[in-house]
Design a protein around this motif. Sequence first.
Motif, PDB file in Angstrom:
ATOM      1  N   SER A 105       6.244  12.045  76.371  1.00  0.00           N
ATOM      2  CA  SER A 105       7.481  11.542  76.994  1.00  0.00           C
ATOM      3  C   SER A 105       8.620  11.490  75.978  1.00  0.00           C
ATOM      4  CB  SER A 105       7.237  10.163  77.591  1.00  0.00           C
ATOM      5  OG  SER A 105       6.205  10.195  78.551  1.00  0.00           O
ATOM      6  N   LEU A 106       8.308  11.079  74.752  1.00  0.00           N
ATOM      7  CA  LEU A 106       9.342  11.057  73.722  1.00  0.00           C
ATOM      8  C   LEU A 106       9.826  12.462  73.386  1.00  0.00           C
ATOM      9  CD1 LEU A 106       7.878   8.355  71.296  1.00  0.00           C
ATOM     10  CD2 LEU A 106       9.785   8.095  72.903  1.00  0.00           C
ATOM     11  N   VAL A 107       8.926  13.411  73.415  1.00  0.00           N
ATOM     12  CA  VAL A 107       9.327  14.802  73.157  1.00  0.00           C
ATOM     13  C   VAL A 107      10.289  15.301  74.241  1.00  0.00           C
ATOM     14  CG1 VAL A 107       8.459  17.180  73.065  1.00  0.00           C
ATOM     15  CG2 VAL A 107       7.274  15.372  71.826  1.00  0.00           C
ATOM     16  N   LEU A 108      10.133  14.820  75.452  1.00  0.00           N
ATOM     17  CA  LEU A 108      11.016  15.254  76.532  1.00  0.00           C
ATOM     18  C   LEU A 108      12.316  14.449  76.584  1.00  0.00           C
ATOM     19  CD1 LEU A 108       8.411  15.759  79.389  1.00  0.00           C
ATOM     20  CD2 LEU A 108       9.574  17.542  78.091  1.00  0.00           C
ATOM     21  N   PRO A 116      12.924  22.175  83.809  1.00  0.00           N
ATOM     22  CA  PRO A 116      11.635  22.114  84.535  1.00  0.00           C
ATOM     23  C   PRO A 116      10.513  22.845  83.815  1.00  0.00           C
ATOM     24  CG  PRO A 116      13.429  22.602  86.032  1.00  0.00           C
ATOM     25  CD  PRO A 116      14.004  22.699  84.654  1.00  0.00           C
ATOM     26  N   ALA A 117      10.828  23.968  83.220  1.00  0.00           N
ATOM     27  CA  ALA A 117       9.779  24.727  82.531  1.00  0.00           C
ATOM     28  C   ALA A 117       9.232  23.949  81.334  1.00  0.00           C
ATOM     29  CB  ALA A 117      10.343  26.070  82.069  1.00  0.00           C
ATOM     30  N   LYS A 118      10.152  23.319  80.587  1.00  0.00           N
ATOM     31  CA  LYS A 118       9.717  22.551  79.431  1.00  0.00           C
ATOM     32  C   LYS A 118       8.899  21.335  79.850  1.00  0.00           C
ATOM     33  CE  LYS A 118      11.525  20.368  75.257  1.00  0.00           C
ATOM     34  NZ  LYS A 118      12.747  20.019  74.499  1.00  0.00           N
ATOM     35  N   LEU A 120       7.136  21.008  82.562  1.00  0.00           N
ATOM     36  CA  LEU A 120       5.849  21.475  83.070  1.00  0.00           C
ATOM     37  C   LEU A 120       4.915  21.877  81.926  1.00  0.00           C
ATOM     38  CD1 LEU A 120       4.149  22.166  85.547  1.00  0.00           C
ATOM     39  CD2 LEU A 120       5.189  24.445  85.534  1.00  0.00           C
ATOM     40  N   ALA A 121       5.459  22.545  80.914  1.00  0.00           N
ATOM     41  CA  ALA A 121       4.632  22.987  79.794  1.00  0.00           C
ATOM     42  C   ALA A 121       4.093  21.795  79.006  1.00  0.00           C
ATOM     43  CB  ALA A 121       5.453  23.912  78.896  1.00  0.00           C
ATOM     44  N   VAL A 122       4.965  20.815  78.726  1.00  0.00           N
ATOM     45  CA  VAL A 122       4.519  19.641  77.969  1.00  0.00           C
ATOM     46  C   VAL A 122       3.493  18.846  78.764  1.00  0.00           C
ATOM     47  CG1 VAL A 122       5.263  17.460  76.965  1.00  0.00           C
ATOM     48  CG2 VAL A 122       6.631  19.524  76.603  1.00  0.00           C
ATOM     49  N   SER A 123       3.711  18.697  80.052  1.00  0.00           N
ATOM     50  CA  SER A 123       2.778  17.931  80.888  1.00  0.00           C
ATOM     51  C   SER A 123       1.421  18.610  80.969  1.00  0.00           C
ATOM     52  CB  SER A 123       3.361  17.741  82.283  1.00  0.00           C
ATOM     53  OG  SER A 123       4.603  17.085  82.230  1.00  0.00           O
TER      54      SER A 123
END
Length: 291
Positions: A105-108, A116-118, A120-123
């Motif tokens: 969450s901190l990275v986002l 959205p792509a980022k 989705l990728a992190v999740s």
Amino acid sequence: MDNKLEHETHAEQKTEIEQSSHSAAATSIKQKSTEQPNASQDNAEMAISAPLVKTHREHTSHQPIAPEQWLSFDQVPLDPVHANHYTQVNTESLIFSCLLLVVASLVLILPGDFYPAKVLAVSLGALLIISVVSYVRYRHAKSLAYVVCEHELIMQQGFWWVKRTSLPYSRLQHVSLSHGPLERHFNLATLKCFSAGSGSAEIELPGIEQQTAENLRQHLLAQAAKTNPSVATESKLAAEPVDQINLESSEVEQQILKQTTRSSQVAADNSTQDKAMNKQMTAQRGPADDA
């Protein structure tokens, strides 16, 4: 006359037959007497050589053993660890998952880029890491098993690469128990066994109930003391109650305190004697200087 001659010839033939029978009986008796010592000597030699031959055959037996008769500790049934260990592992995985989600969450949030792509990728990456770590840790916890044998302690671990370790009591040097916060919460402990010439623990068995772990530790130390006298001191200390150990330590502390007080008294007496001697010397120097 003819009858007389016939009677004499019959008598001579009879004596000859008797003499021949006596001589045959005498020769047979001699043969038996000569054969009996030889037979007894042969029997004695056979009785002496028989055990030697038997022991030699026992020591030099090279007969093959069938695979069904091979002795292996793989056939020993193992006991799993306590069921609370699985709950402990799941709790640790849950805590790790929460921490990883916070980091994701901190990275986002910190960059402020909510693409959205980022997201989705992190999740997906975080969920994949959480799933793999949780599965591996749970399977590893389920694979833990152990058994206490007469001459050794056996432990098994691993689900992909299965590892089974056998530690004989003759090589056992030290046994310790450790338990972290979660282990104390679930009333568990980790048993660590150190062997001779090994800097790290050869067997590290988590997931054992605390009382069972303490009993197992004392049993292992007692078995090791039978085969290794150097471990007898540690097993004796482990078998003594805690109150007795504390009492002995307090007695030692009291003796040390008495020794320190005695040494301080001796030092004080020495200092007073030195002061008195200095006063006498100064008093003697005063009249000498006046003269």
